[in-house]
Design an enzyme around this catalytic site. Structure first.
Site, short mmCIF file in Angstrom:
data_model
loop_
_atom_site.label_atom_id
_atom_site.label_comp_id
_atom_site.label_asym_id
_atom_site.label_seq_id
_atom_site.Cartn_x
_atom_site.Cartn_y
_atom_site.Cartn_z
N ASP A 36 0.89 -1.23 -0.02
CA ASP A 36 0.21 -0.02 0.16
C ASP A 36 0.92 1.19 -0.04
O ASP A 36 1.56 1.53 0.93
CB ASP A 36 -0.74 0.01 1.23
CG ASP A 36 -1.54 1.09 1.36
OD1 ASP A 36 -1.71 1.78 0.61
OD2 ASP A 36 -1.90 1.45 2.68
N ASP A 40 -3.97 3.82 2.93
CA ASP A 40 -5.58 3.53 2.80
C ASP A 40 -5.74 2.20 3.35
O ASP A 40 -6.79 2.01 3.37
CB ASP A 40 -6.27 4.07 1.78
CG ASP A 40 -6.08 3.37 0.41
OD1 ASP A 40 -5.15 2.35 0.83
OD2 ASP A 40 -6.75 3.34 -0.51
N ASP A 44 -1.92 -1.28 -3.82
CA ASP A 44 -2.04 -0.34 -4.99
C ASP A 44 -1.06 -0.82 -5.86
O ASP A 44 -0.31 -1.07 -5.71
CB ASP A 44 -2.33 1.07 -4.71
CG ASP A 44 -1.38 1.74 -3.87
OD1 ASP A 44 -0.47 1.41 -3.96
OD2 ASP A 44 -1.89 2.22 -2.70
N ASP A 113 -5.40 -10.15 -15.71
CA ASP A 113 -6.33 -10.96 -15.55
C ASP A 113 -7.87 -10.77 -16.74
O ASP A 113 -8.14 -9.68 -16.61
CB ASP A 113 -7.17 -11.18 -14.29
CG ASP A 113 -7.24 -12.11 -13.33
OD1 ASP A 113 -8.16 -13.00 -14.00
OD2 ASP A 113 -6.59 -12.60 -12.45
N ASP A 228 -9.94 -15.86 -16.37
CA ASP A 228 -10.99 -16.36 -15.10
C ASP A 228 -11.86 -17.46 -15.69
O ASP A 228 -12.62 -17.22 -16.65
CB ASP A 228 -11.44 -15.18 -14.46
CG ASP A 228 -11.98 -15.37 -13.33
OD1 ASP A 228 -11.37 -15.85 -12.43
OD2 ASP A 228 -13.19 -15.18 -13.29
N GLU A 281 -7.94 -20.58 -16.76
CA GLU A 281 -8.32 -21.39 -15.47
C GLU A 281 -9.62 -22.06 -15.88
O GLU A 281 -10.55 -21.49 -16.30
CB GLU A 281 -8.79 -20.23 -14.29
CG GLU A 281 -8.95 -20.86 -13.00
CD GLU A 281 -9.83 -20.10 -12.09
OE1 GLU A 281 -9.74 -20.19 -11.04
OE2 GLU A 281 -10.74 -19.20 -12.59
N HIS A 357 -4.30 -16.84 -5.12
CA HIS A 357 -5.20 -16.11 -4.25
C HIS A 357 -6.54 -16.77 -3.80
O HIS A 357 -7.44 -16.15 -2.98
CB HIS A 357 -5.75 -14.64 -5.03
CG HIS A 357 -6.50 -15.04 -6.25
ND1 HIS A 357 -5.97 -15.58 -7.15
CD2 HIS A 357 -7.62 -14.77 -6.32
CE1 HIS A 357 -6.87 -15.84 -8.36
NE2 HIS A 357 -7.83 -15.44 -7.48
N ASP A 358 -6.96 -17.76 -4.41
CA ASP A 358 -7.85 -18.64 -3.98
C ASP A 358 -7.64 -19.62 -3.17
O ASP A 358 -8.62 -20.84 -2.94
CB ASP A 358 -8.70 -19.34 -5.35
CG ASP A 358 -9.26 -17.90 -6.08
OD1 ASP A 358 -9.73 -17.21 -5.48
OD2 ASP A 358 -9.39 -18.22 -7.29
C1 NOJ Z 1 -11.92 -17.58 -10.12
C2 NOJ Z 1 -10.96 -16.51 -9.34
O1 NOJ Z 1 -9.73 -16.57 -9.15
C3 NOJ Z 1 -11.77 -16.10 -7.98
O2 NOJ Z 1 -11.03 -15.12 -7.26
C4 NOJ Z 1 -13.06 -15.48 -8.29
O3 NOJ Z 1 -13.82 -15.49 -7.16
C5 NOJ Z 1 -13.75 -16.30 -9.29
N1 NOJ Z 1 -13.01 -16.81 -10.43
C6 NOJ Z 1 -15.11 -15.57 -9.83
O4 NOJ Z 1 -14.42 -14.46 -10.70
#
Ligand code: NOJ
Length: 587
Positions: A36, A40, A44, A113, A228, A281, A357-358
């Site tokens: 950041d 905030d 960013d 992305d 995605d 993905e 990140h998931d």
């Molecule tokens: C996969 C993404 O990696 C995830 O973070 C997102 O919530 C879903 N697709 C929906 O876009």
């Protein structure tokens, strides 16, 4: 734009085509949690610009940037309101351009992305679609009439006019995949949150707009896309409900639909160039290999993506719901990787990842984040960087960052965690937070989203303000500054892994042959290219393990890389210490 055809790449001794993106290491930046710059509490783009030196030192070749487009942030940017604007929270288009230039100055490419299965409900297209059934953009989305509640025996909350949703599909974030729009009396499809309406790819105007937007970003100078949930874009004709008796769930209905290869073929012809890095993905449980091959095949019938992300290894420890877990062991993990290594042995290419990140942090999930945090983080890194495919390093992985010790539902921010758990609590499907705490600690996506730990200063040096999500309390010990100061750190080991790949074609292109598919704690394999051979052995255990290696491999072998001090010499009986990883050059 100059288009690169597949014939362009030189052939290696095993027939493999040389490609820059096969030789690359990709680093994933989740901007909200990276750095950041303006105090905030939210990461960013300028924060990333300031840290390009970290990426350059690590030696990575590509940055995959998670969404920074204008968005109400219902799903942290995966709900896009304007594909051609940068969200204010993250900065300006000028900041983004500076990031691109700075990365390129450091010979690091940038992939963006691409989120085109759905938009935000705040996108102009959807706002227009809401105005009437005849609106210009109505058909950009998937609208249907509901079913009469009296005629179906499902246990939905009955909606307005005694209706239930058009079919029984469930959103990936829990609850029905449909939302009712009162003013126009129809339901729209949202496979994710209700603020993420699915686009209707059957409509050629949608495809035109998407391809035009992709070309617009390409003109700005990017080097590819991470796509995605791209295998959701073609929905089955008639949108049939699930069929529990036949074992057909929502995920089976909505993935790899009848026109998916046609749509991706169109994208290939109108937008993509084999010179880009494109990674799709592909959700699926499991993803059928025949579809996977087609997605990444460069041949005339292939969709021509560089590579894909499948989910098989990260589903091993999952139950059906986010609050459920399943037992896995190393033989399962090896079997998944062995199958995918074989799937693309002759054509196609693998991506290699253990977290993003998931997903929870890999060292907490597949390693030991206590006593052997460092050793196991290095071992997992060795695996990712010595299998055949392109490794993806998720921010903080190179520091050995771990899962977060969540204590209450208030600690979570993720819609994919909160939606299903709140619904389940409301409906009494789960009794209390405490009953699901351990599973959420293991499974939640928020584990990956805590701020990157840059130093032992307040807020881990991520921000001057209270961050949008808590910093992991272990930042005093686990942080970039400490890692850089210590030659034995996970960070410096990662630097060696990246360099090793860059200097050795066999790491990139060599054939993969597994040696120990049935061993409970050892994963050993070779990589072979012409007369070069690597022999890798990994001890996935808190205990020492002995391995009787094949004589021809250890004969004259020399240790090229390892996560412990080298022991003396090499003989056929290898005594591996807890979480020890060794990479030998064999003859
Ligand atoms: C996969 C993404 O990696 C995830 O973070 C997102 O919530 C879903 N697709 C929906 O876009």
């Amino acid at each position: 734009m100059t288009f690169e055809t597949d014939a362009a790449g030189e052939r290696l001794p095993n027939g493999e085509r040389r490609r820059w993106w096969k030789e690359a290491v990709v680093y994933q930046v989740y901007p909200r949690s990276f750095a950041d710059s303006d105090g905030d509490g939210v990461g960013d783009i300028r924060g990333i610009v300031d840290r390009v030196g970290h990426l350059d030192d690590l030696g990575v070749d590509v940055v995959w940037l998670n969404p920074v487009y204008e968005s109400p942030q219902a799903d942290n940017g995966y709900d896009i309101a304007d594909y051609r604007a940068i969200d204010e929270q993250y900065g300006t288009m000028a900041d983004w351009e500076e990031l691109l230039d700075t990365l390129h100055d450091h010979d690091i490419r940038l992939i963006m992305d691409l989120v085109v299965n759905h938009t935000s409900d705040e996108h102009d297209w959807f706002q227009n679609a809401l105005t009437s059934r005849d609106a210009d953009y109505r058909d950009y989305y998937v609208w249907r009439e509901g079913r009469d509640a009296a005629e179906v025996d499902e246990t939905y909350d009955v909606g307005p006019d005694g209706e239930v949703p058009p079919n029984d599909w469930e959103s990936f974030f829990g609850g029905p995949a449909w939302a009712y729009h009162e003013a126009t009396g129809e339901w729209y499809l949202h496979l994710f949150d209700r603020k993420q309406p699915d686009l209707n790819w059957e409509n050629p105007d949608v495809r035109d707009d998407v391809f035009e937007m992709m070309n617009w970003w390409i003109e700005k100078g990017i080097d590819g896309f991470r796509m995605d949930v791209i295998n959701l874009v073609s929905k089955p004709e008639g949108l049939p409900s699930t069929d529990p008796e036949a074992g057909i769930r929502t995920i089976d209905r909505v993935t790899n639909g009848p026109r998916v290869h046609e749509f991706l073929g169109e994208m290939r012809d109108r937008v993509l160039d084999r010179g880009f890095l494109t990674v799709g993905e592909m959700i699926g449980d499991p993803l059928p290999v025949e579809h996977a091959r087609r997605y990444v095949s460069p041949g005339p019938d292939g969709d021509g993506l560089s590579m894909l992300f499948h989910f098989e290894h990260v589903l091993l420890d999952r139950g059906e719901r986010i609050w459920e877990t399943a037992d896995w062991d190393l033989t399962d993990l090896k079997a998944v990787f062995d199958r995918w290594q074989a799937a693309f042995a002759d054509e196609g290419w693998n991506s290699l990842y253990l977290n993003n990140h998931d997903q929870p942090r890999m060292v907490s999930r597949f390693g030991n984040d206590g006593e052997y945090r460092r050793e196991s983080a290095k071992l997992l890194g060795t695996l990712l960087h010595t299998l055949r495919g392109t490794p993806y390093v998720y921010q903080g992985e190179e520091l050995g960052m771990t899962n977060y010790p969540f204590e209450s539902l208030d600690d979570f921010r993720d819609v994919g965690t909160l939606n299903p758990v709140r619904t389940a609590l409301d409906r009494g499907v789960v009794e209390s937070f405490d009953a699901v705490k351990e599973a959420l600690r293991a499974n939640s996506r928020d584990n990956a989203r805590t701020p990157v730990q840059w130093s032992d200063e307040e807020h881990a040096g991520f921000s001057d303000a209270e961050p949008w999500i808590s910093v992991n309390p272990n930042y005093g010990e686990v942080n970039a500054e400490a890692e850089r100061a210590d030659e034995d750190s996970v960070y410096h080991y990662y630097r060696r892994l990246v360099e090793f790949r860059h200097e050795n074609d066999v790491v990139v292109y060599g054939d993969y042959d597994p040696l120990t598919p049935d061993h409970e704690s050892l994963w050993a394999y070779t990589r072979t290219l012409g007369d070069e051979r690597l022999f890798v052995v990994l001890n996935f255990a808190d205990e020492a393990t002995t391995y009787d290696a094949p004589a021809e491999l250890v004969g004259d072998a020399t240790l090229a890389l390892g996560n412990y001090d080298a022991d003396d010499g090499v003989d056929e009986t290898l005594d591996l210490r807890p979480w020890e990883a060794r990479v030998y050059r064999a003859r």
